[in-house]
Design a protein around this motif. Structure first.
Motif, mmCIF file in Angstrom:
data_model
loop_
_atom_site.group_PDB
_atom_site.id
_atom_site.type_symbol
_atom_site.label_atom_id
_atom_site.label_comp_id
_atom_site.label_asym_id
_atom_site.label_seq_id
_atom_site.Cartn_x
_atom_site.Cartn_y
_atom_site.Cartn_z
ATOM 1 N N ALA A 127 -4.635 7.602 -3.168
ATOM 2 C CA ALA A 127 -3.287 7.251 -2.329
ATOM 3 C C ALA A 127 -3.773 7.038 -0.986
ATOM 4 C CB ALA A 127 -2.484 8.583 -2.405
ATOM 5 N N ARG A 128 -4.849 7.801 -0.774
ATOM 6 C CA ARG A 128 -5.320 7.407 0.857
ATOM 7 C C ARG A 128 -5.935 6.143 0.956
ATOM 8 N NH1 ARG A 128 -8.326 11.957 2.086
ATOM 9 N NH2 ARG A 128 -6.413 12.775 2.591
ATOM 10 N N GLY A 129 -6.540 5.589 -0.057
ATOM 11 C CA GLY A 129 -7.485 4.047 -0.014
ATOM 12 C C GLY A 129 -6.333 2.899 -0.086
ATOM 13 N N ALA A 130 -5.014 3.452 -0.792
ATOM 14 C CA ALA A 130 -3.970 2.361 -1.070
ATOM 15 C C ALA A 130 -3.306 2.187 0.407
ATOM 16 C CB ALA A 130 -3.084 2.746 -1.806
ATOM 17 N N ALA A 131 -3.132 3.377 1.188
ATOM 18 C CA ALA A 131 -2.406 3.573 2.429
ATOM 19 C C ALA A 131 -3.313 2.933 3.624
ATOM 20 C CB ALA A 131 -2.036 4.991 2.758
ATOM 21 N N LEU A 132 -4.514 3.025 3.422
ATOM 22 C CA LEU A 132 -5.442 2.612 4.582
ATOM 23 C C LEU A 132 -5.921 1.175 4.331
ATOM 24 C CD1 LEU A 132 -7.550 5.661 5.529
ATOM 25 C CD2 LEU A 132 -5.497 4.728 6.619
ATOM 26 N N GLY A 133 -5.550 0.754 3.078
ATOM 27 C CA GLY A 133 -5.908 -0.633 2.754
ATOM 28 C C GLY A 133 -7.635 -0.684 2.679
ATOM 29 N N THR A 134 -8.093 0.236 2.081
ATOM 30 C CA THR A 134 -9.398 0.097 2.082
ATOM 31 C C THR A 134 -10.077 0.331 0.678
ATOM 32 O OG1 THR A 134 -9.892 2.815 2.520
ATOM 33 C CG2 THR A 134 -9.638 1.154 4.393
ATOM 34 N N ASP A 135 -11.239 -0.297 0.314
ATOM 35 C CA ASP A 135 -11.924 -0.163 -1.206
ATOM 36 C C ASP A 135 -10.739 -0.206 -2.182
ATOM 37 O OD1 ASP A 135 -13.740 0.419 -2.917
ATOM 38 O OD2 ASP A 135 -14.273 2.259 -2.080
ATOM 39 N N SER A 136 -10.426 -1.290 -2.460
ATOM 40 C CA SER A 136 -9.536 -1.727 -3.669
ATOM 41 C C SER A 136 -9.991 -1.037 -5.103
ATOM 42 C CB SER A 136 -8.959 -2.955 -3.704
ATOM 43 O OG SER A 136 -9.951 -3.936 -3.763
ATOM 44 N N GLY B 41 0.543 -1.307 0.047
ATOM 45 C CA GLY B 41 -0.137 -0.094 -0.056
ATOM 46 C C GLY B 41 0.673 1.123 0.019
ATOM 47 N N LEU B 42 1.937 1.257 0.815
ATOM 48 C CA LEU B 42 2.803 2.431 0.715
ATOM 49 C C LEU B 42 3.515 2.534 -0.389
ATOM 50 C CD1 LEU B 42 4.154 2.099 4.619
ATOM 51 C CD2 LEU B 42 2.156 3.445 3.903
ATOM 52 N N ASN C 234 -7.786 15.303 -6.850
ATOM 53 C CA ASN C 234 -8.594 14.488 -5.749
ATOM 54 C C ASN C 234 -8.595 12.914 -6.081
ATOM 55 O OD1 ASN C 234 -10.394 14.470 -3.655
ATOM 56 N ND2 ASN C 234 -12.182 13.705 -5.327
ATOM 57 N N TRP C 235 -8.359 12.656 -7.451
ATOM 58 C CA TRP C 235 -8.617 11.247 -7.879
ATOM 59 C C TRP C 235 -7.292 10.678 -7.142
ATOM 60 C CZ3 TRP C 235 -9.033 12.461 -13.670
ATOM 61 C CH2 TRP C 235 -10.251 12.679 -14.055
ATOM 62 N N ALA C 236 -6.197 11.433 -7.249
ATOM 63 C CA ALA C 236 -4.914 10.896 -6.755
ATOM 64 C C ALA C 236 -4.861 10.693 -5.168
ATOM 65 C CB ALA C 236 -3.699 11.723 -7.088
ATOM 66 N N VAL C 237 -5.421 11.772 -4.630
ATOM 67 C CA VAL C 237 -5.521 11.789 -3.018
ATOM 68 C C VAL C 237 -6.458 10.663 -2.714
ATOM 69 C CG1 VAL C 237 -6.667 13.253 -1.184
ATOM 70 C CG2 VAL C 237 -5.506 14.260 -2.767
ATOM 71 N N GLU C 238 -7.566 10.453 -3.287
ATOM 72 C CA GLU C 238 -8.633 9.272 -3.051
ATOM 73 C C GLU C 238 -7.584 7.999 -3.046
ATOM 74 O OE1 GLU C 238 -12.902 11.207 -3.457
ATOM 75 O OE2 GLU C 238 -11.989 9.985 -5.012
ATOM 76 N N MET D 171 -12.125 1.151 -5.468
ATOM 77 C CA MET D 171 -12.307 2.660 -5.804
ATOM 78 C C MET D 171 -10.809 2.960 -6.152
ATOM 79 S SD MET D 171 -10.772 5.798 -4.080
ATOM 80 C CE MET D 171 -10.748 5.099 -2.457
ATOM 81 N N VAL D 172 -9.661 2.381 -5.556
ATOM 82 C CA VAL D 172 -8.424 2.891 -5.973
ATOM 83 C C VAL D 172 -7.882 2.525 -7.552
ATOM 84 C CG1 VAL D 172 -5.719 2.140 -5.416
ATOM 85 C CG2 VAL D 172 -7.664 2.434 -3.518
ATOM 86 N N LEU D 173 -8.373 1.255 -7.829
ATOM 87 C CA LEU D 173 -8.231 0.862 -9.309
ATOM 88 C C LEU D 173 -8.881 1.859 -9.991
ATOM 89 C CD1 LEU D 173 -8.466 -3.163 -8.930
ATOM 90 C CD2 LEU D 173 -6.488 -1.756 -9.235
ATOM 91 N N THR D 174 -10.212 2.333 -9.905
ATOM 92 C CA THR D 174 -10.659 3.209 -10.670
ATOM 93 C C THR D 174 -10.101 4.742 -10.759
ATOM 94 O OG1 THR D 174 -13.025 2.169 -10.185
ATOM 95 C CG2 THR D 174 -13.172 4.453 -11.136
ATOM 96 N N ARG D 175 -9.715 5.033 -9.613
ATOM 97 C CA ARG D 175 -8.837 6.353 -9.744
ATOM 98 C C ARG D 175 -7.555 6.106 -10.268
ATOM 99 N NH1 ARG D 175 -13.225 6.841 -8.086
ATOM 100 N NH2 ARG D 175 -13.951 8.170 -6.418
ATOM 101 N N LEU D 176 -6.898 5.339 -10.193
ATOM 102 C CA LEU D 176 -5.583 5.060 -10.992
ATOM 103 C C LEU D 176 -5.989 4.840 -12.407
ATOM 104 C CD1 LEU D 176 -3.755 2.135 -9.008
ATOM 105 C CD2 LEU D 176 -3.089 4.451 -9.408
ATOM 106 N N ALA D 177 -7.058 4.302 -12.886
ATOM 107 C CA ALA D 177 -7.356 4.472 -14.303
ATOM 108 C C ALA D 177 -7.724 5.661 -14.965
ATOM 109 C CB ALA D 177 -8.536 3.353 -14.701
ATOM 110 N N LEU D 178 -8.394 6.688 -14.049
ATOM 111 C CA LEU D 178 -8.561 7.781 -14.475
ATOM 112 C C LEU D 178 -6.974 8.806 -14.530
ATOM 113 C CD1 LEU D 178 -11.675 8.613 -12.281
ATOM 114 C CD2 LEU D 178 -11.620 8.300 -14.886
ATOM 115 N N LEU D 179 -6.452 8.469 -13.487
ATOM 116 C CA LEU D 179 -5.018 9.296 -13.602
ATOM 117 C C LEU D 179 -4.439 8.810 -14.838
ATOM 118 C CD1 LEU D 179 -3.879 9.013 -9.941
ATOM 119 C CD2 LEU D 179 -4.364 11.133 -11.058
#
Length: 266
Positions: free
Chosen positions: A225-234, A149-150, A219-223, A236-244
């Motif tokens: 990054a925070r999701g990956a760091a906290l280990g929540t809602d993978s 995650g980090l 905001n995509w990057a913040v969400e 959402m993380v993948l969706t934001r990564l695709a947008l980025l």
């Protein structure tokens, strides 16, 4: 000096990109103070702002009970945005010194000239993100995403910096003036930063800010990054990564178009 190896076009592109990236790295190593200076603001945000508003997490809507834990990914993304925003300064400097003209007289890949600056920006942000992450941990941040995650957080920051860096290079090629680039990036930086969840949880935002945050790459990057760091809602993380990733590709295409216009204007 740029020396090309024998091989196909893609091999030339990769080799030229590495050679030009190494040139940018050497420039940074000669003035490492710039990396240190760029870390002053994140240290202030984490050390002062993080302590000043540490009890804000008592309000409903935060994903964690520690504001430092909540804030650290946001500060990493903010630093990545600012780091990418100044990538165009080296392009303007090379134009003023005639370096770009000399590069265009060589068989160097034109795409590599842009790619090298984007890659250098990403590498710089990776180093900065690692240092900010270490500072956050020292100040008490606790992440549950594990090592993967980090690492993902650092890569997300580098991805955003790559897109913003390409955009900055494009603006630098079109403007060719440091003052114009500074004005454009300052105009973008504060709204995009504060129209995100970098410092406050989304449920506490006014509705119109939440609506704008949905289309904000920062905001995509913040969400993510925070999701990956906290280990929540993978998911959402993948969706934001695709947008980025799409955002970065579009910015690189815009930078390429700007470079072609620059060439025609010579």
């Amino acid at each position: 000096m740029l020396v090309r190896r024998d091989g196909k076009a893609m091999s030339w592109f990769l080799w030229d990109t590495w050679q030009l990236t190494w040139r940018q790295i050497l420039r940074t190593l000669r003035l490492p103070i710039w990396i240190a200076v760029s870390l002053v603001q994140p240290i202030i945000w984490l050390g002062l702002y993080g302590q000043l508003f540490r009890r804000i997490v008592e309000l409903p809507g935060f994903q964690t009970t520690s504001y430092i834990t909540f804030l650290t990914p946001g500060v990493m993304i903010m630093t990545a945005f600012f780091g990418g925003g100044w990538a165009g300064m080296s392009m303007i400097d090379d134009h003023d010194q005639g370096v770009l003209s000399r590069l265009l007289a060589t068989p160097a890949s034109r795409g590599a000239i842009i790619a090298a600056r984007v890659l250098h920006t990403a590498l710089t942000v990776l180093i900065q993100s690692g240092l900010i992450l270490a500072l956050g941990l020292i100040l008490g941040a606790r992440f549950h995403g594990g090592a993967l995650g980090l690492i993902s957080v650092m890569l997300i920051a580098a991805l955003l910096a790559s897109g913003i860096g390409a955009l900055s290079c494009g603006v630098g090629l079109l403007a060719r003036r440091e003052e114009t680039l500074i004005a454009v990036m300052n105009f973008l930086s504060m709204p995009l930063t504060f129209l995100s969840t970098a410092f406050i949880a989304a449920p506490l935002m006014p509705r119109w800010i939440r609506a704008l945050a949905r289309i904000n790459p920062v905001n995509w990057a913040v969400e993510a990054a925070r999701g990956a760091a906290l280990g929540t809602d993978s998911g959402m993380v993948l969706t934001r990564l695709a947008l980025l990733a799409v955002f970065t590709i579009v910015c690189c295409l815009l930078a390429t178009l700007a470079f072609r216009r620059y060439q025609r204007a010579l």
